[in-house]
Every structure is written in structure tokens, then in C-alpha cells.
Design a protein around this motif. Structure first.
Motif, PDB file in Angstrom:
ATOM      1  N   MET A 367      29.862 -44.937 -22.768  1.00 16.78           N
ATOM      2  CA  MET A 367      28.898 -45.913 -22.273  1.00 16.78           C
ATOM      3  C   MET A 367      29.554 -46.905 -21.429  1.00 16.78           C
ATOM      4  SD  MET A 367      26.471 -46.687 -25.453  1.00 16.78           S
ATOM      5  CE  MET A 367      25.597 -45.326 -26.108  1.00 16.78           C
ATOM      6  N   VAL A 368      28.892 -47.230 -20.260  1.00 15.68           N
ATOM      7  CA  VAL A 368      29.274 -48.191 -19.323  1.00 15.68           C
ATOM      8  C   VAL A 368      28.314 -49.340 -19.322  1.00 15.68           C
ATOM      9  CG1 VAL A 368      30.123 -48.941 -17.213  1.00 15.68           C
ATOM     10  CG2 VAL A 368      30.876 -46.454 -18.113  1.00 15.68           C
ATOM     11  N   LEU A 369      28.810 -50.583 -19.578  1.00 16.26           N
ATOM     12  CA  LEU A 369      27.766 -51.784 -19.348  1.00 16.26           C
ATOM     13  C   LEU A 369      28.494 -52.915 -18.726  1.00 16.26           C
ATOM     14  CD1 LEU A 369      27.135 -53.639 -22.621  1.00 16.26           C
ATOM     15  CD2 LEU A 369      29.152 -51.992 -22.276  1.00 16.26           C
ATOM     16  N   THR A 370      27.719 -53.794 -17.950  1.00 13.28           N
ATOM     17  CA  THR A 370      27.878 -55.092 -17.557  1.00 13.28           C
ATOM     18  C   THR A 370      28.033 -56.298 -18.819  1.00 13.28           C
ATOM     19  OG1 THR A 370      26.058 -55.965 -16.964  1.00 13.28           O
ATOM     20  CG2 THR A 370      27.281 -54.432 -15.163  1.00 13.28           C
ATOM     21  N   ILE A 371      28.876 -57.159 -18.465  1.00 15.96           N
ATOM     22  CA  ILE A 371      29.073 -58.447 -19.553  1.00 15.96           C
ATOM     23  C   ILE A 371      28.962 -59.685 -18.623  1.00 15.96           C
ATOM     24  CG2 ILE A 371      30.137 -59.712 -20.875  1.00 15.96           C
ATOM     25  CD1 ILE A 371      28.988 -57.309 -22.104  1.00 15.96           C
ATOM     26  N   GLU A 372      27.935 -60.326 -18.459  1.00 14.58           N
ATOM     27  CA  GLU A 372      27.790 -61.282 -17.576  1.00 14.58           C
ATOM     28  C   GLU A 372      27.174 -62.564 -17.815  1.00 14.58           C
ATOM     29  OE1 GLU A 372      24.753 -60.072 -14.431  1.00 14.58           O
ATOM     30  OE2 GLU A 372      24.764 -58.301 -15.587  1.00 14.58           O
ATOM     31  N   PRO A 373      27.724 -63.409 -18.697  1.00 17.81           N
ATOM     32  CA  PRO A 373      27.220 -64.639 -18.846  1.00 17.81           C
ATOM     33  C   PRO A 373      27.243 -65.738 -17.715  1.00 17.81           C
ATOM     34  CG  PRO A 373      29.305 -64.489 -19.503  1.00 17.81           C
ATOM     35  CD  PRO A 373      29.064 -63.447 -18.984  1.00 17.81           C
ATOM     36  N   GLY A 374      26.310 -66.656 -17.650  1.00 16.10           N
ATOM     37  CA  GLY A 374      26.214 -67.559 -16.613  1.00 16.10           C
ATOM     38  C   GLY A 374      25.510 -68.942 -17.203  1.00 16.10           C
ATOM     39  N   ILE A 395      29.901 -64.951 -14.317  1.00 23.26           N
ATOM     40  CA  ILE A 395      31.056 -64.263 -14.183  1.00 23.26           C
ATOM     41  C   ILE A 395      30.822 -62.892 -14.915  1.00 23.26           C
ATOM     42  CG2 ILE A 395      33.429 -63.895 -14.951  1.00 23.26           C
ATOM     43  CD1 ILE A 395      33.566 -66.936 -15.431  1.00 23.26           C
ATOM     44  N   GLU A 396      31.057 -61.829 -14.009  1.00 28.07           N
ATOM     45  CA  GLU A 396      30.614 -60.486 -14.558  1.00 28.07           C
ATOM     46  C   GLU A 396      31.677 -59.376 -14.407  1.00 28.07           C
ATOM     47  OE1 GLU A 396      26.573 -57.401 -13.522  1.00 28.07           O
ATOM     48  OE2 GLU A 396      27.466 -58.926 -11.997  1.00 28.07           O
TER      49      GLU A 396
END
Length: 424
Positions: A367-374, A395-396
Motif C-alpha cells: 500500500m502507498v499513502l501520504t503522511i502530512e501533518p500540519g 510537511i508531506e
């Protein structure tokens, strides 16, 4: 590139999920009018592309299942010298039969005639329920004997969750091109420039390396513009002491990348910017530590929410008990979105987050996913201390699940304060 036998394997898998004595119809996209007689750049329907690898419009894939066996038919644009003079060469039925591993190929003008023949003795029809009215009506017009209409889109979208090795290679290629674009943006002299000038640098980097399409409309948000999550005007001047949130990713051979970096106009962060930035980066690193097969995305979201709520207290924006603040969602004005999303043929890949029983799908290898807290601290928010107002940071990175953990596919795109400052 993805080989034809992989597309055939996907069709085999799809048919295995269909009921006996059924038919599936999957249409290509049509051109969309921009204004009057001009059109938007063409982009293939993602599910159709996933099943065929064919990029032309006016195409249709038909899968006819009896018992365990099935027949595959592809309809394509017919060759027409006048049309090709204006709109470019078409593959045509003869060449399509040589290229694609399907049983039969016809020109698109034969579709309705053949469909009436195919559908006559079938019990179930699979098609995308989000079709345009004209195409859906065409199917139903000749499907009066059908007892079951089934939505094929969720079946294909679930298949798209786990990426093959060839898909991962294309995603990595897209990310590598995007890496060069972000590094180019970091090195570009931004003082006394406009957002669109920086966008031009990024677009040049994409297209000069064969990524002819953006995966989405790029966000080049200077200063307080970063606090508009889907800011796409990209037409304001940069101010010397501001940050720039750059959310930009290319698409390579229909596979996306999705990267966000936040950098200073001047090349140096102020102390306040650095403070907020490092809190967001620390959050991302803590979320990444938790990623492995078997973990739920909601767990990653909870980690992000806890870390960012603690950060908001540390910055003096929120006050009180962390658990109570989280329960009351006091963080929401400053972190309103999720920790990430699936990524693949679509930048927000159309894959399910819950199974047929409503249970959350856990992370699995491939699986591929983004991780993007802000954190988004609007300039007009009086609850935010003056020194932090107008700061917006995200930041992603793009993450691939492995056997026992993850690989950060965009790890080469620098993101520490020290590294970003050193590149200027």
C-alpha cells in the motif's frame, strides 16, 4: 512500464469477483469542454486505465462471464484520416488487437450493436454507477432482462489498494522527478518574486523530465496564503520574512506523487517559524515510527492529533488538559485535515478505507499513502500569539508499506531546518 500480461491478470482477477452469467462494461473518459470549442487536456479514466493501460478516448472494455470462463472485448476509435489530421493518430482496431491481450477488438461505432447481442441472456450487469447519464442510459436501454445492477467501481478500487512492483517503480519515478522540482524551488531566488514564478520553475522541472501532467493543481502559498488549505491562485508576491508552503507533485505514466515542503523566502527561518516547523516535523517523525503492516490509519491520526495538540499548548494557542482538548476537538481550527490518504493512479487514490462490513482496512505490504501533518495559524486569529500569526506549515511524504515497516519514497527531499537553510 507495465506489461500487457499484468493488465490481463487484473482482468482475470476482476472477472473472478463477478457472478456467473454476468457482463461488465468499463468506459474510457471523454474529453471535457473548457469553454466554447476548447477542451481540457485529456486524462484517462483511472479504473479503465488500470484494467487496460489504454490512453485513448471513445474506448470501452467489455468482460463477459459465463461460468469460470470469460471473453474480453475492447472497442476503440476507428481510423479516420480527417479526424487524425486534426486530433492525432489513433491506434485503430487492427493494431489494438496486436497489442492488447483481449479476445476481440471492434471500432467504437459497433458498440451498441454488439452490446445488445452480449446482454440478451445475462442476469447481472456491472458498470460504474457514477457514469454520465448518456452512457448509463445506453446500458439500461438494452438491459431490460437484467435482474442485478452492480457497481464495478468499488471492486476495482479495492484491487488498486496494493501496488504491484511495476506500479511502485512508476510511483518512484514520479517522486524522483518531483524531488528535483522541490530542490529547484529551494535553490531559486525568491525575494521580490511572485508565487507564479516559483510555480513556473517547478512546472519546468516536471515537464523537462517527461512528466507532462501535474498530479493535481500545485499550491505555491506564500505567507498567510498557506492557511488556505486548497490555495491555488498562486499569483501573490512573496514577502521577505514569510514562509512558502509548496504542495506539488507530478504524474508519470498515470502514477502520482504528492509532496509538500515549507521553506523560507529569505532562505532562513525566523525563530518563531523554526519553532512551529520543528513541532510539525517532530509530529511527522512520530507518526512514521508507528507505520507497519497491521496498523490502522486511525491510529496514525490519533498520534498526529495528540502531538499537534501538545504543540498548540506549547505555543500558547490552546490551554488545558490534553485529553479534554482532543475530545472537544479544540485542535481542529489549526489542524483540520487527516494525516494522509492513499496514492497511486490518482493522487487521492480511489481506494476504500473500510471493508464491506464497515471495518477499517489495516495497512498491508504494497500500500502507498501520504503522511502530512500540519499547523495553520491564520493571521487574523486573535487566539494565536502575535509572533506566530500568519505561519502555515505542512510537511508531506509518500510512504510504501513493506514486510515489517515502511519505506519513505520521498526521503531524499530534504526537510530539516538545517538542510533547507544550507541549500540556499
Amino acid at each position: 512500464m507495465i506489461k500487457e500480461d499484468e493488465y490481463k491478470e487484473r482482468r482475470d482477477t476482476l472477472v473472478s469477483k463477478m457472478s456467473k452469467n454476468s457482463i461488465a462494461v468499463i468506459f474510457s473518459n471523454s474529453y471535457k469542454t473548457r469553454s466554447n470549442d476548447t477542451e481540457y487536456p485529456y486524462r484517462q479514466n483511472s479504473n479503465f486505465y488500470y484494467m487496460t493501460g489504454f490512453k485513448e478516448d471513445n474506448a470501452t472494455l467489455v468482460l463477459i462471464k459465463k461460468n469460470k470462463n470469460y471473453k474480453s472485448i475492447l472497442f476503440v476509435n476507428k481510423k479516420d484520416k480527417v479526424d487524425e489530421l486534426w486530433n492525432g493518430k489513433r491506434l485503430g482496431a487492427k493494431e489494438a488487437k496486436k497489442r492488447f491481450l483481449v479476445d476481440q477488438v471492434y471500432t467504437d461505432d459497433k458498440f451498441e450493436e454488439k452490446y445488445k447481442e452480449y446482454i440478451s441472456a445475462k442476469k447481472s450487469l456491472y458498470f460504474d454507477f457514477d457514469l454520465t447519464f448518456s452512457k448509463a442510459d445506453l446500458l439500461k436501454k438494452h438491459s431490460r432482462n437484467i435482474s442485478n445492477y452492480k457497481n464495478i467501481a468499488p471492486i476495482i478500487q479495492k484491487m488498486r489498494l496494493v501496488k504491484s512492483d511495476s506500479e511502485i517503480k512508476l510511483i518512484k519515478k514520479a517522486i524522483n522527478i518531483t524531488k528535483d522540482a522541490h530542490l529547484r524551488a529551494m535553490k531559486f531566488k525568491k525575494q521580490d518574486r511572485f508565487e507564479y514564478e516559483l510555480l513556473a520553475e517547478i512546472e519546468h522541472s516536471f515537464k523537462s523530465q517527461g512528466a507532462y501532467s501535474d498530479a493535481y493543481t500545485s499550491i505555491i502559498a506564500g505567507g498567510n496564503n498557506a492557511n488556505t488549505l486548497h490555495y491555488i491562485e498562486n499569483n501573490k508576491p512573496f514577502k521577505n520574512n514569510d514562509l512558502i508552503l509548496i504542495d506539488a507533485g507530478c504524474e508519470y505514466e498515470h502514477y502520482a506523487s504528492d509532496i509538500t515542503r515549507t521553506i523560507p523566502v529569505s532562505g532562513k527561518f525566523t525563530e518563531e517559524q523554526k519553532e512551529v516547523y520543528n513541532l510539525v516535523l517532530d509530529t511527522q517523525l512520530k507518526v512514521l515510527e508507528a507505520i507497519k503492516p497491521g496498523v490502522k490509519r486511525t491510529k496514525l491520526q490519533k498520534i498526529a492529533v495528540k502531538c499537534l495538540t501538545e504543540s498548540l499548548v506549547e505555543l500558547g494557542i490552546l490551554k488545558g488538559d490534553i485529553k479534554k482538548l482532543i475530545k472537544k476537538e479544540k485542535y481542529k481550527p489549526y489542524y483540520p485535515h487527516g494525516i494522509g490518504h492513499w496514492m497511486g493512479i490518482d493522487v487521492h487514490d480511489q481506494c476504500p478505507y473500510k471493508d464491506e462490513n464497515g471495518k477499517e482496512i489495516v495497512l498491508a505490504k504494497g500500500m502507498v499513502l501520504t503522511i502530512e501533518p500540519g499547523l495553520y495559524l491564520d493571521i487574523d486569529d486573535k487566539k494565536v500569539p502575535q509572533k506566530y500569526r500568519g505561519i502555515g506549515i505542512r510537511i508531506e511524504d509518500d510512504i510504501l508499506l513493506t514486510d515489517d515497516g515502511y519505506e519513505n519514497l520521498s526521503a531524499d527531499i530534504i526537510k530539516t531546518v538545517e538542510d533547507i537553510e544550507s541549500i540556499n
